[in-house]
Scaffold this motif. Structure first.
Motif, mmCIF file in Angstrom:
data_model
loop_
_atom_site.group_PDB
_atom_site.id
_atom_site.type_symbol
_atom_site.label_atom_id
_atom_site.label_comp_id
_atom_site.label_asym_id
_atom_site.label_seq_id
_atom_site.Cartn_x
_atom_site.Cartn_y
_atom_site.Cartn_z
ATOM 1 N N GLU A 66 0.831 -1.200 0.000
ATOM 2 C CA GLU A 66 0.000 0.000 0.000
ATOM 3 C C GLU A 66 0.872 1.259 0.000
ATOM 4 O OE1 GLU A 66 -3.227 1.709 -0.819
ATOM 5 O OE2 GLU A 66 -3.281 -0.457 -0.476
ATOM 6 N N LYS A 67 1.931 1.227 0.807
ATOM 7 C CA LYS A 67 2.849 2.361 0.879
ATOM 8 C C LYS A 67 3.553 2.585 -0.450
ATOM 9 C CE LYS A 67 3.690 2.537 5.772
ATOM 10 N NZ LYS A 67 4.362 1.778 6.816
ATOM 11 N N LEU A 68 3.921 1.504 -1.072
ATOM 12 C CA LEU A 68 4.590 1.593 -2.377
ATOM 13 C C LEU A 68 3.650 2.194 -3.419
ATOM 14 C CD1 LEU A 68 6.595 -1.735 -2.656
ATOM 15 C CD2 LEU A 68 7.560 0.548 -2.699
ATOM 16 N N ARG A 69 2.417 1.734 -3.365
ATOM 17 C CA ARG A 69 1.410 2.240 -4.289
ATOM 18 C C ARG A 69 1.223 3.746 -4.098
ATOM 19 N NH1 ARG A 69 -2.956 -1.718 -2.990
ATOM 20 N NH2 ARG A 69 -1.633 -3.481 -3.443
ATOM 21 N N GLU A 70 1.191 4.134 -2.827
ATOM 22 C CA GLU A 70 1.047 5.535 -2.455
ATOM 23 C C GLU A 70 2.185 6.352 -3.068
ATOM 24 O OE1 GLU A 70 -1.531 8.115 -0.791
ATOM 25 O OE2 GLU A 70 -1.712 5.931 -0.591
ATOM 26 N N LYS A 71 3.390 5.843 -2.932
ATOM 27 C CA LYS A 71 4.575 6.511 -3.458
ATOM 28 C C LYS A 71 4.480 6.687 -4.965
ATOM 29 C CE LYS A 71 8.500 5.619 -0.495
ATOM 30 N NZ LYS A 71 9.560 4.654 -0.243
ATOM 31 N N LEU A 72 4.057 5.628 -5.630
ATOM 32 C CA LEU A 72 3.955 5.668 -7.088
ATOM 33 C C LEU A 72 2.892 6.655 -7.548
ATOM 34 C CD1 LEU A 72 4.263 1.872 -7.920
ATOM 35 C CD2 LEU A 72 5.895 3.636 -8.571
#
Ligand code: ZN
Length: 75
Positions: A66-72
């Protein structure tokens, strides 16, 4: 399924077989006592605690994703 005794390697086959067909598969859920040496063979199903750990790990992984998705998304 066949259960192999931890101690003497005796193959315990508790499947119900009628005319060469497995009609009911035996699962080692509660542990199976070896008829040869009497040793209790542990259930093949994962104990509850391990399952819980797996769930926790999966939740953590989901958080990271989820955090990675947020970053992207921010890019
Ligand atoms: Zn045995």
């Amino acid at each position: 399924m066949r259960i192999i005794c931890e101690k003497c390697d005796y193959i315990i086959n508790r499947d119900k077989i009628i005319e060469g067909q497995i009609v009911e598969e035996y699962k080692n859920i509660y542990g199976t006592r070896c008829p040869k040496c009497g040793v209790m063979n542990k259930p093949s199903v994962k104990p509850h605690i391990i399952v819980e750990q797996d769930v926790k790990r999966e939740l953590l992984r989901e958080e990271v994703r989820e955090k990675l998705r947020e970053k992207l998304r921010r890019k």
